[in-house]
Design an enzyme around this catalytic site. Structure first.
Site, PDB file in Angstrom:
ATOM      1  N   ASN A  99      52.988  66.621  83.125  1.00  0.00           N
ATOM      2  CA  ASN A  99      52.780  66.023  81.800  1.00  0.00           C
ATOM      3  C   ASN A  99      51.312  66.255  81.469  1.00  0.00           C
ATOM      4  O   ASN A  99      50.438  65.566  81.986  1.00  0.00           O
ATOM      5  CB  ASN A  99      53.111  64.524  81.861  1.00  0.00           C
ATOM      6  CG  ASN A  99      52.778  63.814  80.550  1.00  0.00           C
ATOM      7  OD1 ASN A  99      52.502  64.455  79.533  1.00  0.00           O
ATOM      8  ND2 ASN A  99      52.808  62.481  80.574  1.00  0.00           N
ATOM      9  N   TRP A 100      51.080  67.261  80.629  1.00  0.00           N
ATOM     10  CA  TRP A 100      49.689  67.623  80.341  1.00  0.00           C
ATOM     11  C   TRP A 100      48.991  66.606  79.449  1.00  0.00           C
ATOM     12  O   TRP A 100      47.770  66.617  79.323  1.00  0.00           O
ATOM     13  CB  TRP A 100      49.647  69.009  79.677  1.00  0.00           C
ATOM     14  CG  TRP A 100      49.848  70.153  80.633  1.00  0.00           C
ATOM     15  CD1 TRP A 100      49.832  70.092  82.002  1.00  0.00           C
ATOM     16  CD2 TRP A 100      50.075  71.526  80.291  1.00  0.00           C
ATOM     17  NE1 TRP A 100      50.043  71.345  82.530  1.00  0.00           N
ATOM     18  CE2 TRP A 100      50.184  72.242  81.506  1.00  0.00           C
ATOM     19  CE3 TRP A 100      50.200  72.220  79.091  1.00  0.00           C
ATOM     20  CZ2 TRP A 100      50.417  73.625  81.545  1.00  0.00           C
ATOM     21  CZ3 TRP A 100      50.421  73.586  79.131  1.00  0.00           C
ATOM     22  CH2 TRP A 100      50.529  74.279  80.349  1.00  0.00           C
ATOM     23  N   LYS A 101      49.749  65.761  78.774  1.00  0.00           N
ATOM     24  CA  LYS A 101      49.158  64.771  77.844  1.00  0.00           C
ATOM     25  C   LYS A 101      48.308  65.512  76.809  1.00  0.00           C
ATOM     26  O   LYS A 101      48.662  66.607  76.404  1.00  0.00           O
ATOM     27  CB  LYS A 101      48.373  63.719  78.625  1.00  0.00           C
ATOM     28  CG  LYS A 101      49.209  63.121  79.771  1.00  0.00           C
ATOM     29  CD  LYS A 101      48.610  61.922  80.413  1.00  0.00           C
ATOM     30  CE  LYS A 101      49.548  61.410  81.512  1.00  0.00           C
ATOM     31  NZ  LYS A 101      49.094  60.178  82.122  1.00  0.00           N
TER      32      LYS A 101
ATOM     33  N   HIS B 293      57.158  57.579  77.195  1.00  0.00           N
ATOM     34  CA  HIS B 293      56.040  57.470  78.132  1.00  0.00           C
ATOM     35  C   HIS B 293      55.265  56.180  77.860  1.00  0.00           C
ATOM     36  O   HIS B 293      55.117  55.769  76.712  1.00  0.00           O
ATOM     37  CB  HIS B 293      55.115  58.685  78.008  1.00  0.00           C
ATOM     38  CG  HIS B 293      54.120  58.739  79.110  1.00  0.00           C
ATOM     39  ND1 HIS B 293      52.939  58.039  79.065  1.00  0.00           N
ATOM     40  CD2 HIS B 293      54.156  59.364  80.304  1.00  0.00           C
ATOM     41  CE1 HIS B 293      52.287  58.236  80.201  1.00  0.00           C
ATOM     42  NE2 HIS B 293      52.999  59.039  80.964  1.00  0.00           N
TER      43      HIS B 293
ATOM     44  N   GLU C 144      52.230  55.555  77.735  1.00  0.00           N
ATOM     45  CA  GLU C 144      51.096  55.688  76.791  1.00  0.00           C
ATOM     46  C   GLU C 144      51.599  55.634  75.350  1.00  0.00           C
ATOM     47  O   GLU C 144      50.913  55.118  74.464  1.00  0.00           O
ATOM     48  CB  GLU C 144      50.328  56.989  77.074  1.00  0.00           C
ATOM     49  CG  GLU C 144      49.471  56.844  78.325  1.00  0.00           C
ATOM     50  CD  GLU C 144      49.284  58.123  79.108  1.00  0.00           C
ATOM     51  OE1 GLU C 144      49.489  59.215  78.547  1.00  0.00           O
ATOM     52  OE2 GLU C 144      48.944  58.027  80.308  1.00  0.00           O
TER      53      GLU C 144
ATOM     54  N   GLU D  17      58.030  55.167  86.210  1.00  0.00           N
ATOM     55  CA  GLU D  17      56.567  55.217  86.200  1.00  0.00           C
ATOM     56  C   GLU D  17      55.983  53.815  86.080  1.00  0.00           C
ATOM     57  O   GLU D  17      55.855  53.277  84.977  1.00  0.00           O
ATOM     58  CB  GLU D  17      56.089  56.059  85.010  1.00  0.00           C
ATOM     59  CG  GLU D  17      56.537  57.501  85.076  1.00  0.00           C
ATOM     60  CD  GLU D  17      55.532  58.437  84.413  1.00  0.00           C
ATOM     61  OE1 GLU D  17      55.108  59.381  85.076  1.00  0.00           O
ATOM     62  OE2 GLU D  17      55.159  58.197  83.257  1.00  0.00           O
TER      63      GLU D  17
ATOM     64  N   GLY E 192      47.507  57.216  86.063  1.00  0.00           N
ATOM     65  CA  GLY E 192      46.120  57.598  85.814  1.00  0.00           C
ATOM     66  C   GLY E 192      45.109  56.674  86.469  1.00  0.00           C
ATOM     67  O   GLY E 192      43.915  56.740  86.181  1.00  0.00           O
TER      68      GLY E 192
ATOM     69  N   SER F 203      50.142  58.726  89.491  1.00  0.00           N
ATOM     70  CA  SER F 203      49.194  59.188  90.502  1.00  0.00           C
ATOM     71  C   SER F 203      49.863  59.904  91.673  1.00  0.00           C
ATOM     72  O   SER F 203      49.407  59.813  92.806  1.00  0.00           O
ATOM     73  CB  SER F 203      48.316  58.028  90.998  1.00  0.00           C
ATOM     74  OG  SER F 203      47.596  57.462  89.904  1.00  0.00           O
TER      75      SER F 203
ATOM     76  N   GLY G  16      50.808  63.740  86.009  1.00  0.00           N
ATOM     77  CA  GLY G  16      49.786  63.875  84.975  1.00  0.00           C
ATOM     78  C   GLY G  16      48.594  64.644  85.505  1.00  0.00           C
ATOM     79  O   GLY G  16      48.551  65.878  85.486  1.00  0.00           O
ATOM     80  N   GLY G  17      47.597  63.931  86.008  1.00  0.00           N
ATOM     81  CA  GLY G  17      46.330  64.521  86.440  1.00  0.00           C
ATOM     82  C   GLY G  17      46.481  65.746  87.328  1.00  0.00           C
ATOM     83  O   GLY G  17      45.848  66.784  87.090  1.00  0.00           O
TER      84      GLY G  17
HETATM   85  P1  PGA Z   1      49.223  60.510  86.461  1.00  0.00           P
HETATM   86  O1  PGA Z   1      50.176  60.466  85.172  1.00  0.00           O
HETATM   87  O2  PGA Z   1      49.890  61.428  87.444  1.00  0.00           O
HETATM   88  O3  PGA Z   1      47.916  61.043  85.970  1.00  0.00           O
HETATM   89  O4  PGA Z   1      49.133  59.108  86.979  1.00  0.00           O
HETATM   90  C1  PGA Z   1      51.554  60.411  85.317  1.00  0.00           C
HETATM   91  C2  PGA Z   1      52.205  60.282  83.965  1.00  0.00           C
HETATM   92  O5  PGA Z   1      51.615  59.630  83.098  1.00  0.00           O
HETATM   93  O6  PGA Z   1      53.294  60.817  83.722  1.00  0.00           O
END
Ligand code: PGA
Length: 256
Positions: free
Chosen positions: A13-15, A99, A101, A171, A177, A217, A238-239
């Site tokens: 997930n590049w966001k 998601h 966010e 999640e 994050g 994470s 994500g990261g």
């Molecule tokens: P993260 O993000 O791996 O940076 O915690 C995961 C996500 O939001 O899907």
């Protein structure tokens, strides 16, 4: 023993990261690193404007490019939004919906998430539906209630047949994050609770056939332990999906 029957999906997930030229560079770099790895489906969900460049760079590879959201209406006066038909025409099969966010910063509710899920499925897309508890809910011991309610509300009206195109990403919001990861036991337990909620709605067979990812994470160090758990069928990352070497190790941990 049902795990072996389920499809394993590792999705990045590049966001709001990567311009088209940055995505092109990233995919060209990671493509040879992932070549021949067939133990899982590999997806990168990209910002809308970056999708075309990423798709072009991924041509002829085992990398799928998905979207990070989709609107629930077919078309109309929704300034700034993108429909499922638009994504389909651009060759996008996977889409993240719900998601945390989006829920936290863009006022998404279970009702709007449900509407988006139904629109995407009606267009023949594959949905990665995100859900999970916040820290206070985990500390109060109501995680099972929260994830089971989200599962039921977010999938309301989704048919058993359509569940073939639904992946759930568990999640925990406190892990996204933050560098805090659920322990493999917590991830396994909660993914199992989501599976129980699916069994209540659709029966055990469909519940046991549904891919449930863990996200929050997940990285090159903890992926193997998390992915080894019976109820964890992949990851939403994500990261670590922004760094080729890290993502490659996660794909390898998924059975390659
Ligand atoms: P993260 O993000 O791996 O940076 O915690 C995961 C996500 O939001 O899907």
């Amino acid at each position: 023993m049902n795990k072996a029957k389920r499809k394993v999906v590792i999705a990045g997930n590049w966001k709001m990261n990567f311009t088209p030229s940055e995505a092109d560079k990233f995919i060209r770099e990671i493509k040879p690193m992932l070549a021949g790895k067939s133990g899982c489906e590999i997806v990168f969900c990209a910002p809308y404007v970056t999708i075309a460049a990423a798709q072009k760079a991924a041509e002829g590879s085992n990398i799928n490019i998905g979207a990070e959201n989709v609107h629930f209406a077919e078309k109309g006066a929704y300034t700034g939004e993108v429909s499922a038909a638009m994504l389909k025409e651009c060759g996008v099969q996977y889409v993240i919906i719900g998601h945390s966010e989006r829920r936290q910063y863009f006022a998404e509710t279970d009702a709007t998430v449900n509407a988006r899920v139904k629109a995407a499925l009606a267009a023949g897309m594959t949905v990665i539906l995100c859900l999970g508890e916040v820290k206070e809910q985990r500390l109060s011991g109501i995680t099972r209630e929260v994830v089971s309610m989200q599962t039921k509300l977010d999938l309301e009206g989704v048919t058993a047949e359509q569940m073939k195109n639904v992946i759930i990403a568990y999640e925990p919001v406190w892990a996204i994050g933050t560098g805090l990861t659920a322990t493999p036991e917590q991830a396994d337990e909660t993914c199992g609770q989501i599976r129980d909620a699916l069994a209540e709605i659709y029966g055990r067979e469909i519940a046991d056939g549904t891919t449930i990812q863990y996200g929050g994470s997940m990285n090159e160090k903890n992926a193997a332990e998390l992915l080894a758990k019976e109820n964890v069928d992949g990851g939403l990352i994500g990261g670590a999906s922004l760094v080729p070497e890290k993502f490659k190790v996660i794909v390898e941990a998924a059975g390659n």
